[in-house]
Design an enzyme around this catalytic site. Sequence first.
Site, PDB file in Angstrom:
ATOM      1  N   HIS A   1     -77.649 -82.456   1.353  1.00  0.00           N
ATOM      2  CA  HIS A   1     -77.397 -81.504   2.441  1.00  0.00           C
ATOM      3  C   HIS A   1     -78.007 -80.160   2.018  1.00  0.00           C
ATOM      4  O   HIS A   1     -78.084 -79.856   0.818  1.00  0.00           O
ATOM      5  CB  HIS A   1     -75.880 -81.383   2.600  1.00  0.00           C
ATOM      6  CG  HIS A   1     -75.412 -80.560   3.756  1.00  0.00           C
ATOM      7  ND1 HIS A   1     -75.424 -79.189   3.743  1.00  0.00           N
ATOM      8  CD2 HIS A   1     -74.891 -80.929   4.958  1.00  0.00           C
ATOM      9  CE1 HIS A   1     -74.926 -78.748   4.894  1.00  0.00           C
ATOM     10  NE2 HIS A   1     -74.598 -79.777   5.645  1.00  0.00           N
TER      11      HIS A   1
ATOM     12  N   ASP B   1     -71.587 -83.174  -4.948  1.00  0.00           N
ATOM     13  CA  ASP B   1     -71.174 -82.723  -3.622  1.00  0.00           C
ATOM     14  C   ASP B   1     -70.315 -83.829  -3.023  1.00  0.00           C
ATOM     15  O   ASP B   1     -70.826 -84.863  -2.596  1.00  0.00           O
ATOM     16  CB  ASP B   1     -72.411 -82.443  -2.758  1.00  0.00           C
ATOM     17  CG  ASP B   1     -72.040 -82.060  -1.315  1.00  0.00           C
ATOM     18  OD1 ASP B   1     -70.832 -82.071  -0.983  1.00  0.00           O
ATOM     19  OD2 ASP B   1     -72.960 -81.760  -0.541  1.00  0.00           O
TER      20      ASP B   1
ATOM     21  N   CYS C   1     -78.563 -80.980   8.774  1.00  0.00           N
ATOM     22  CA  CYS C   1     -78.743 -80.085   7.619  1.00  0.00           C
ATOM     23  C   CYS C   1     -79.279 -80.846   6.411  1.00  0.00           C
ATOM     24  O   CYS C   1     -78.814 -80.628   5.281  1.00  0.00           O
ATOM     25  CB  CYS C   1     -77.449 -79.362   7.268  1.00  0.00           C
ATOM     26  SG  CYS C   1     -76.852 -78.299   8.588  1.00  0.00           S
TER      27      CYS C   1
ATOM     28  N   LYS D   1     -63.057 -81.581   6.556  1.00  0.00           N
ATOM     29  CA  LYS D   1     -63.511 -82.956   6.768  1.00  0.00           C
ATOM     30  C   LYS D   1     -62.455 -83.965   6.309  1.00  0.00           C
ATOM     31  O   LYS D   1     -62.653 -85.167   6.411  1.00  0.00           O
ATOM     32  CB  LYS D   1     -64.831 -83.204   6.024  1.00  0.00           C
ATOM     33  CG  LYS D   1     -66.018 -82.386   6.535  1.00  0.00           C
ATOM     34  CD  LYS D   1     -67.287 -82.865   5.887  1.00  0.00           C
ATOM     35  CE  LYS D   1     -68.405 -81.819   5.882  1.00  0.00           C
ATOM     36  NZ  LYS D   1     -68.910 -81.471   7.203  1.00  0.00           N
TER      37      LYS D   1
ATOM     38  N   GLN E   1     -68.516 -85.639   1.705  1.00  0.00           N
ATOM     39  CA  GLN E   1     -68.360 -86.860   2.505  1.00  0.00           C
ATOM     40  C   GLN E   1     -67.681 -87.972   1.700  1.00  0.00           C
ATOM     41  O   GLN E   1     -67.577 -89.100   2.177  1.00  0.00           O
ATOM     42  CB  GLN E   1     -69.737 -87.350   3.001  1.00  0.00           C
ATOM     43  CG  GLN E   1     -70.517 -86.351   3.807  1.00  0.00           C
ATOM     44  CD  GLN E   1     -69.968 -86.147   5.215  1.00  0.00           C
ATOM     45  OE1 GLN E   1     -69.099 -86.884   5.679  1.00  0.00           O
ATOM     46  NE2 GLN E   1     -70.464 -85.120   5.901  1.00  0.00           N
TER      47      GLN E   1
END
Lengths: 410, 157
Positions: free
Chosen positions: A123, A199, A367, A225, A202
């Site tokens: 991202h 990261d 993104c 999220k 997700q």
Amino acid sequence: MSLDVAAVKADFPLLAREVHGTPIVYLDSGATSQKPRAVLDAMNRYYETINANVHRGAYHIAELATIASEDARRTVARFIGAGDEHELVFTKNATEAINLVAHSWGRTNLTEGDVVLLSLLEHHANIVPWHQLAEERGIEVRWIPLTDDGCLDLTDLDHLLDGVKLVAVTAVSNVTGAIPPVRQLADAAHAVGALCLVDGSQYVPHLATDVTELGCDFLAFTGHKMCGPTGIGMLWGRRELLDAMPPFLGGGEMILDVRRDGFTPNVVPWRFEAGTPPIAEMIGIGAAVDYLEGLGMDAVRKHEVSLTDYALRTLGDRFGDDLLIHGPTDTTHRGGILSMCLRDIHAHDLSQVLDQHGVCVRAGHHCAKPLMRELGVTSTSRASLYLYNDESDIDALGDALDEAARFFDF
Amino acid sequence: MPGLEDLYREVILDHYRNPRNRGELETPPALMAEGFNPLCGDEVKVYVQLDGDTITDVRISGQGCSISQSSASMMTTVVIGRTIDEARGTLRSFKQMMSIHEHGLDGQDSALDGSTEVPSGLGDLEALRGVVKFPVRIKCATLGWNTFDQALAEADS
């Protein structure tokens, strides 16, 4: 334990609404998840009963607010398997968490010629901070390429690691759902004396997370999220790394002492939390974690794997080659993210038609433009699944795709 | 509630399926500007050929959705053969049409029921009027125009 999806759905007030006269089919949890009543109630309760600034007042409700917000830190730290809650820093979002590492650790430890190794799945939040350091410091940003099915191509990893000081990778692609082998990358990074930042934006909302098992040094993720509120993100970092890092933003809360000629920074994690923190949001993310733990993350993951299987199978049957879904086909190695192209219908047009049928998907480049270029597309329509979605949502998506195909005449 | 037919008028779909004046021109002598829609990743290049003050040719390349592609296509048919000043006048009218959107997301819209004056003389372009009912698509409709404007700015420099 399996998920009672009807009961879960009933926990989310927004999912009861209609759009354009039809029940909402929310398939954009990769962008932001909906919030369960328990989270909204916890935040309201804070505002209605103990609203006060934290770490300051000696009065009763200020103490209660401080305890409630710091309890949330403990809850989230435990949720990701962190042994020490001081290793969990609250930020504005995952983007700020990564920027914190780039700004504080990066500017202290990286000099010209040092390499930061990224994957092509990243991202922009895990790309641009490193580009900024490249411009400022002359570091090199290097890329792990992809295989044809959108996974990381690690055949040349030894070579790629030459001169690397940090490997910064996503744990689940927000475009293809691919789940890279983070542990292998972290171990490989450590073998050459580099650190590993993950990261987890997700990942943490969808899979049971243990930072020790991941093997990374930093983990960035975001509250909104994972059933929590917007405005709160998290950075987990190994204690000795955080202890050695200078402050990111300056102001109140992050200091022990301020003099006419300088300041002494606070200890971690507060050193990195300048100004009044997002107190209600801390309490909200704590409640979100309680909610997820109540369902069980293994049950959440199992449900999403099964639903992703259903989606790939039924949409494949209905549309065949007309519908291209990017990413790995083995659902044990992918998250519930479906980036779709229906024939040559532009993603914007497709999502517009889906919206008329109450189906919410994300259209665009997500993104992740380096990845989109690699996939040879400028945009896709992305459906992303979560714990409140069921087979009827996938069927509704299929019906709306049918309508779109009819509308654009083929 | 605005429906799909408000957005996707037949003339728009026609320009999308059969875009006019697609291609590139040699630069120089032609002017060129590149535009991006950061929302969706659309990219468009607009080439403008001038003879003095007159726009003798315009070409569009790049990728985009039906709204951005058809809007750019219609734009070429309107501005070719005009002077720079005339083209800028049309640009202003078009952008004015795209900005009369003081309406709620629920489609309650007084501006579109005729009570507010809509710029005239836009021909087929008026088919794009429905775009203002879908606010996120306004940037799609104006992408080619803004890029065209940038290309013209090259002529001033």
